[in-house]
Design a protein around this motif. Structure first.
Motif, short mmCIF file in Angstrom:
data_model
loop_
_atom_site.label_atom_id
_atom_site.label_comp_id
_atom_site.label_asym_id
_atom_site.label_seq_id
_atom_site.Cartn_x
_atom_site.Cartn_y
_atom_site.Cartn_z
N HIS A 215 0.81 -1.23 0.00
CA HIS A 215 0.00 0.00 0.00
C HIS A 215 0.84 1.27 0.00
N THR A 216 2.13 1.19 0.34
CA THR A 216 2.98 2.38 0.29
C THR A 216 3.74 2.49 -1.03
N ARG A 219 0.91 5.91 -5.11
CA ARG A 219 0.10 7.01 -4.58
C ARG A 219 -1.38 6.76 -4.74
N THR A 221 -3.13 4.41 -3.58
CA THR A 221 -3.74 3.95 -2.33
C THR A 221 -3.98 5.10 -1.36
N GLN A 222 -3.40 6.29 -1.65
CA GLN A 222 -3.60 7.43 -0.77
C GLN A 222 -4.81 8.26 -1.17
N GLY A 225 -8.26 8.57 1.14
CA GLY A 225 -8.23 9.39 2.34
C GLY A 225 -9.01 8.80 3.50
#
Length: 330
Positions: A215-216, A219, A221-222, A225
């Motif tokens: 997940h990191t 972007r 996955t960001q 929010g």
């Protein structure tokens, strides 16, 4: 008559000044207190120590063998410190822990819904294949966690139930570490409880590891929010056992301050610091306690078109070419 009146007045003044006297000769105020043993005054459960001043759920003043306990049935026919008045606080404590675990599940489901929504956006359609791969890998990992949390969180609930029953244990001193102030700073948990947690959380921990790895990496996955629960404790069996020993074993009744300074022991426990010579099998005792472990049940649907678990060489090559083009433009 003068002698009789003088005698009555003298006794009345003695009661008001010194209070009544207990069976062991202590003056304790206007109401006589029952002598209480340290065996039923585990500092982790201080708000529930016996008191003659209220009818709240409290422990017995001394170990007693009951035969009708519906909760913490291990102590039926054996001397313990819990009567039926403690059943409601014990059930409530476990319910609070299972509520926390259920909230984690709800947060995971909300995060998953956000990821699935991202897959329908133009941002996802225009993204590099590797970005889309990592988003789909994150979706797959969250789905795996949603499908495997049941046995794991149930084991944690049983651990919490076992620690709620620790209030009944008259030999509590032999299971804990105490510092020089005689506060409980640790509970000796049996290794088989940790092994059981690891066994029943194994699938969930693998899914969480996959989630942390993917997940990191993009972007995408960001974008949702959405809030995520902190799941660092599922990185390994050792981390999970350490977390449970600190957050559940030392706080068996959520909302209560451990080692709360209040009433003092009358029958004094061995002076601290002390170390344990026994280990408490929290999971097994909790499983046999008779306390329900209710968890929220949420079904998930696997979205269509998830990318394969391993990206193709062509997809990797396209991403490298795209990245090179971006670097040239800079």
């Amino acid at each position: 008559w003068l002698l009789v009146v003088t005698w009555l007045v003298g006794n009345s003044e003695r009661v008001h000044e010194g209070g009544t006297e207990t069976a062991v000769g202590r003056r304790t105020g206007a109401v006589a207190e029952i002598d209480v043993s340290y065996q039923c005054r585990n500092p982790l459960f201080r708000p529930h120590w016996f008191s003659a001043h209220n009818d709240a759920g409290h422990m017995t003043p001394r170990p007693v063998a009951f035969t009708d306990l519906a909760v913490c049935r291990k102590f039926n026919f054996h001397k313990g410190c819990c009567d039926i008045s403690m059943e409601w606080p014990q059930r409530s404590a476990v319910k609070m822990w299972t509520k926390t675990l259920s909230e984690w599940v709800v947060l995971l489901k909300g995060f998953l819904d956000g990821l699935v929504d991202v897959r329908t956006t133009t941002t996802f359609a225009r993204a590099c294949s590797l970005d889309r791969f990592y988003l789909d890998a994150t979706v797959r990992a969250v789905i795996d966690m949603m499908q495997s949390y049941g046995p794991c969180f149930e084991a944690l609930g049983e651990y919490a139930a076992g620690m709620a029953c620790f209030a009944c244990e008259p030999e509590w001193v032999r299971y804990v570490w105490r510092d020089s102030r005689e506060s409980v700073v640790g509970v000796s948990i049996a290794s088989r409880s940790c092994v059981e947690l690891g066994r029943r959380c194994e699938v969930f921990m693998k899914a969480q590891e996959a989630f942390s790895a993917s997940h990191t990496m993009t972007r995408l996955t960001q974008i949702p929010g959405r809030a995520l629960p902190s799941l660092f404790m599922f990185s390994s069996r050792e981390a999970l056992c350490d977390w449970a020993a600190t957050n559940i074993a030392l706080r068996p009744f959520p909302g209560h301050s451990p080692n709360f300074i209040g009433r003092q022991m009358q029958d004094v426990a061995p002076l601290g610091p002390t170390e344990p010579d026994l280990a408490y099998d929290a999971v097994r005792i909790g499983a046999e306690s008779g306390i329900a472990v209710p968890l929220v049940t949420i079904n998930v649907t696997i979205p269509e078109g998830l990318m394969p678990s391993v990206p193709s060489c062509a997809a990797l090559l396209r991403c490298i070419v795209a990245l090179a083009a971006v670097l040239r433009a800079l």
